[in-house]
Design a protein around this motif. Structure first.
Motif, PDB file in Angstrom:
ATOM      1  N   ASP A 281      39.443  45.357  24.058  1.00  0.00           N
ATOM      2  CA  ASP A 281      38.395  44.464  23.570  1.00  0.00           C
ATOM      3  C   ASP A 281      37.558  43.957  24.746  1.00  0.00           C
ATOM      4  O   ASP A 281      38.090  43.254  25.616  1.00  0.00           O
ATOM      5  CB  ASP A 281      39.051  43.285  22.843  1.00  0.00           C
ATOM      6  N   PRO A 282      36.263  44.332  24.764  1.00  0.00           N
ATOM      7  CA  PRO A 282      35.591  45.256  23.851  1.00  0.00           C
ATOM      8  C   PRO A 282      35.822  46.713  24.266  1.00  0.00           C
ATOM      9  O   PRO A 282      36.263  46.979  25.385  1.00  0.00           O
ATOM     10  CB  PRO A 282      34.122  44.881  24.022  1.00  0.00           C
ATOM     11  N   VAL A 283      35.509  47.628  23.360  1.00  0.00           N
ATOM     12  CA  VAL A 283      35.530  49.049  23.704  1.00  0.00           C
ATOM     13  C   VAL A 283      34.224  49.360  24.414  1.00  0.00           C
ATOM     14  O   VAL A 283      33.138  49.161  23.863  1.00  0.00           O
ATOM     15  CB  VAL A 283      35.689  49.915  22.441  1.00  0.00           C
ATOM     16  N   LEU A 284      34.317  49.809  25.642  1.00  0.00           N
ATOM     17  CA  LEU A 284      33.125  50.044  26.456  1.00  0.00           C
ATOM     18  C   LEU A 284      32.762  51.518  26.501  1.00  0.00           C
ATOM     19  O   LEU A 284      33.642  52.387  26.562  1.00  0.00           O
ATOM     20  CB  LEU A 284      33.348  49.523  27.881  1.00  0.00           C
ATOM     21  N   ALA A 285      31.454  51.778  26.501  1.00  0.00           N
ATOM     22  CA  ALA A 285      30.964  53.152  26.565  1.00  0.00           C
ATOM     23  C   ALA A 285      30.537  53.556  27.970  1.00  0.00           C
ATOM     24  O   ALA A 285      30.430  54.751  28.260  1.00  0.00           O
ATOM     25  CB  ALA A 285      29.777  53.315  25.608  1.00  0.00           C
ATOM     26  N   LEU A 286      30.308  52.562  28.859  1.00  0.00           N
ATOM     27  CA  LEU A 286      29.707  52.858  30.163  1.00  0.00           C
ATOM     28  C   LEU A 286      29.953  51.701  31.112  1.00  0.00           C
ATOM     29  O   LEU A 286      30.022  50.545  30.688  1.00  0.00           O
ATOM     30  CB  LEU A 286      28.196  53.054  29.994  1.00  0.00           C
ATOM     31  N   GLN A 287      30.090  52.025  32.412  1.00  0.00           N
ATOM     32  CA  GLN A 287      30.008  50.990  33.449  1.00  0.00           C
ATOM     33  C   GLN A 287      29.086  51.486  34.553  1.00  0.00           C
ATOM     34  O   GLN A 287      29.130  52.657  34.946  1.00  0.00           O
ATOM     35  CB  GLN A 287      31.385  50.584  33.982  1.00  0.00           C
ATOM     36  N   VAL A 288      28.233  50.587  35.029  1.00  0.00           N
ATOM     37  CA  VAL A 288      27.257  50.892  36.078  1.00  0.00           C
ATOM     38  C   VAL A 288      27.579  50.006  37.272  1.00  0.00           C
ATOM     39  O   VAL A 288      27.348  48.794  37.235  1.00  0.00           O
ATOM     40  CB  VAL A 288      25.824  50.659  35.597  1.00  0.00           C
ATOM     41  N   LEU A 289      28.107  50.607  38.334  1.00  0.00           N
ATOM     42  CA  LEU A 289      28.562  49.862  39.508  1.00  0.00           C
ATOM     43  C   LEU A 289      27.631  50.176  40.677  1.00  0.00           C
ATOM     44  O   LEU A 289      27.657  51.284  41.225  1.00  0.00           O
ATOM     45  CB  LEU A 289      30.004  50.251  39.845  1.00  0.00           C
ATOM     46  N   ILE A 290      26.813  49.207  41.034  1.00  0.00           N
ATOM     47  CA  ILE A 290      25.801  49.402  42.072  1.00  0.00           C
ATOM     48  C   ILE A 290      26.276  48.764  43.372  1.00  0.00           C
ATOM     49  O   ILE A 290      26.475  47.563  43.452  1.00  0.00           O
ATOM     50  CB  ILE A 290      24.459  48.801  41.627  1.00  0.00           C
ATOM     51  N   TYR A 291      26.501  49.594  44.387  1.00  0.00           N
ATOM     52  CA  TYR A 291      27.131  49.214  45.663  1.00  0.00           C
ATOM     53  C   TYR A 291      28.139  48.069  45.491  1.00  0.00           C
ATOM     54  O   TYR A 291      27.978  46.984  46.051  1.00  0.00           O
ATOM     55  CB  TYR A 291      26.114  48.899  46.768  1.00  0.00           C
ATOM     56  N   PRO A 292      29.227  48.339  44.716  1.00  0.00           N
ATOM     57  CA  PRO A 292      30.202  47.292  44.438  1.00  0.00           C
ATOM     58  C   PRO A 292      31.201  47.092  45.583  1.00  0.00           C
ATOM     59  O   PRO A 292      31.450  48.005  46.384  1.00  0.00           O
ATOM     60  CB  PRO A 292      30.934  47.834  43.211  1.00  0.00           C
ATOM     61  N   ALA A 293      31.768  45.900  45.644  1.00  0.00           N
ATOM     62  CA  ALA A 293      32.928  45.638  46.511  1.00  0.00           C
ATOM     63  C   ALA A 293      34.160  45.844  45.651  1.00  0.00           C
ATOM     64  O   ALA A 293      34.448  45.027  44.776  1.00  0.00           O
ATOM     65  CB  ALA A 293      32.874  44.208  47.050  1.00  0.00           C
ATOM     66  N   VAL A 294      34.878  46.927  45.862  1.00  0.00           N
ATOM     67  CA  VAL A 294      36.012  47.248  44.991  1.00  0.00           C
ATOM     68  C   VAL A 294      37.351  47.156  45.710  1.00  0.00           C
ATOM     69  O   VAL A 294      38.394  47.420  45.110  1.00  0.00           O
ATOM     70  CB  VAL A 294      35.854  48.649  44.362  1.00  0.00           C
ATOM     71  N   ASP A 295      37.330  46.756  46.992  1.00  0.00           N
ATOM     72  CA  ASP A 295      38.592  46.589  47.718  1.00  0.00           C
ATOM     73  C   ASP A 295      38.476  45.422  48.691  1.00  0.00           C
ATOM     74  O   ASP A 295      38.381  45.606  49.901  1.00  0.00           O
ATOM     75  CB  ASP A 295      38.974  47.871  48.464  1.00  0.00           C
ATOM     76  N   LEU A 296      38.527  44.210  48.156  1.00  0.00           N
ATOM     77  CA  LEU A 296      38.434  43.028  49.000  1.00  0.00           C
ATOM     78  C   LEU A 296      39.681  42.841  49.848  1.00  0.00           C
ATOM     79  O   LEU A 296      39.703  42.015  50.757  1.00  0.00           O
ATOM     80  CB  LEU A 296      38.189  41.774  48.145  1.00  0.00           C
ATOM     81  N   ALA A 297      40.745  43.606  49.571  1.00  0.00           N
ATOM     82  CA  ALA A 297      41.984  43.501  50.337  1.00  0.00           C
ATOM     83  C   ALA A 297      42.046  44.509  51.480  1.00  0.00           C
ATOM     84  O   ALA A 297      42.996  44.504  52.257  1.00  0.00           O
ATOM     85  CB  ALA A 297      43.189  43.701  49.420  1.00  0.00           C
ATOM     86  N   GLY A 298      41.054  45.379  51.583  1.00  0.00           N
ATOM     87  CA  GLY A 298      41.146  46.462  52.556  1.00  0.00           C
ATOM     88  C   GLY A 298      40.137  46.350  53.687  1.00  0.00           C
ATOM     89  O   GLY A 298      39.289  45.457  53.723  1.00  0.00           O
ATOM     90  N   TRP A 299      40.262  47.272  54.617  1.00  0.00           N
ATOM     91  CA  TRP A 299      39.316  47.381  55.721  1.00  0.00           C
ATOM     92  C   TRP A 299      38.964  48.851  55.873  1.00  0.00           C
ATOM     93  O   TRP A 299      39.832  49.690  56.128  1.00  0.00           O
ATOM     94  CB  TRP A 299      39.895  46.839  57.021  1.00  0.00           C
ATOM     95  N   TRP A 300      37.683  49.169  55.717  1.00  0.00           N
ATOM     96  CA  TRP A 300      37.230  50.549  55.700  1.00  0.00           C
ATOM     97  C   TRP A 300      36.371  50.846  56.920  1.00  0.00           C
ATOM     98  O   TRP A 300      35.741  49.939  57.477  1.00  0.00           O
ATOM     99  CB  TRP A 300      36.445  50.795  54.418  1.00  0.00           C
ATOM    100  N   PRO A 301      36.313  52.107  57.348  1.00  0.00           N
ATOM    101  CA  PRO A 301      35.501  52.457  58.513  1.00  0.00           C
ATOM    102  C   PRO A 301      34.054  51.988  58.408  1.00  0.00           C
ATOM    103  O   PRO A 301      33.453  51.572  59.410  1.00  0.00           O
ATOM    104  CB  PRO A 301      35.593  53.990  58.557  1.00  0.00           C
TER     105      PRO A 301
END
Length: 325
Positions: free
Chosen positions: A180-200
């Motif tokens: 809930d709800p049933v989603l048809a799409l997600q649009v992720l524009i330059y998202p922060a998806v790992d606030l726990a990590g450190w990337w190059p």
């Protein structure tokens, strides 16, 4: 790859926090800096209608704004359209409806959807995860009331830029878990998806502009507002990339920029979704920097990306309608 010349000129023209870093200024100065960037978005694009409303949430009403796309896209007047619930970015703390206004107009016309922008609670004075709860409540509300807005409740999507993209990804994970709800799409524009990590890319653009690694730390600190750190139990509620299972999520657009400290985690998330069997449009923009879609008035490349998002969203929504019937 080198930075796009138009974007380079924009960056060279920046002053204040946008150049020196948000971590070095007060919250009020940071808000002023964000407001000053509105001119880069260009003129507001005509849409069929704009509506103001309040959406209920666990912490009280949330300001929201709806955009019904121009009829010139070929859809018959009165037809029920998909609904894309959009969460503004700016580090969980500085985004608002005005900042998202012109990008949402562009997305409405590009996707053919009713775009609903929602300002969630976050930052100082709010307890994490207030914004996630608000965003989830907003997505449910728009799914339940889609027909009142000329929308189709069987074709609901979520999206956002930066921190708003993070919220959209978290909403999608919650929606899959609870149905809930049933989603048809997600649009992720330059998202922060790992606030726990450190990337190059965070190291590569530690001193970058318009976003650097110190800014990310500053935004995260204000977002958490004294709550347990990013290594605490339940970290998947903070960092979508750390979820145990990504299967069953809706078709996804992931937009990344080559000159962005968030580049690597966004691209890894797109790959992880694809590996989990989720259809993904991995939209990479090697010559762009964070926030470029909010600079459409000065950076021509933004137009092509809005169109690419729109084409994919229309295809996904069309498939969703076929499946529903």
């Amino acid at each position: 790859m080198v930075l796009d010349p138009q974007l380079q000129r924009v960056i060279e023209s920046m002053h204040g926090p946008a150049m020196t870093g948000f971590a070095r200024v007060s919250m009020s100065e940071a808000r002023d800096a964000i407001a000053a960037c509105l001119a880069l978005q260009g003129e507001p694009r005509p849409v069929a209608s704009v509506g103001e409303l309040a959406v209920p949430s666990p912490g009280g009403p949330l300001p929201a704004r709806t955009y019904r796309p121009a009829w010139s896209d070929g859809t018959a007047a009165g037809s029920a359209r998909p609904v894309l619930v959009y969460f503004p970015g700016a580090g969980f703390t500085l985004g608002d409806l005005e900042l998202a206004d012109r990008p949402c107009r562009a997305l409405a016309n590009a996707t053919g959807a009713v775009v609903a922008s929602v300002a969630c609670r976050a930052g100082d004075g709010q307890s994490f995860p207030a914004a996630v709860r608000d965003a989830s409540a907003a997505a449910r509300w728009f799914a339940e009331h889609a027909d009142e807005l000329g929308g189709d409740p069987t074709r609901i999507g979520v999206g956002g830029d930066g921190a708003g993209g993070t919220l959209a990804a978290l909403v999608a994970l919650r929606a899959r878990a609870h149905g809930d709800p049933v989603l048809a799409l997600q649009v992720l524009i330059y998202p922060a998806v790992d606030l726990a990590g450190w990337w190059p890319s965070r190291a590569e653009f530690a001193d970058g502009c318009p976003l650097n690694s110190a800014d990310l730390d500053w935004f995260t600190e204000h977002y958490l507002n004294g709550q347990p750190g990013t290594s605490a139990p339940g970290v998947a509620e903070l960092s979508p990339l750390r979820a145990d299972d990504l299967s069953g999520l809706p078709p996804t657009v992931v937009v990344t920029a080559g000159h962005d400290p968030l580049r690597d985690e966004g691209q890894v998330y797109a790959a992880a979704l694809n590996q989990a069997g989720v259809p993904v449009l991995d939209c990479r923009n090697d010559t762009m920097a964070h926030g470029f879609l909010g600079m459409a008035g000065a950076v021509e490349h933004a137009e092509a990306v809005f169109a690419e998002i729109g084409d994919y969203a229309r295809e996904v929504f069309a498939t969703a309608v076929s499946a529903a019937r």
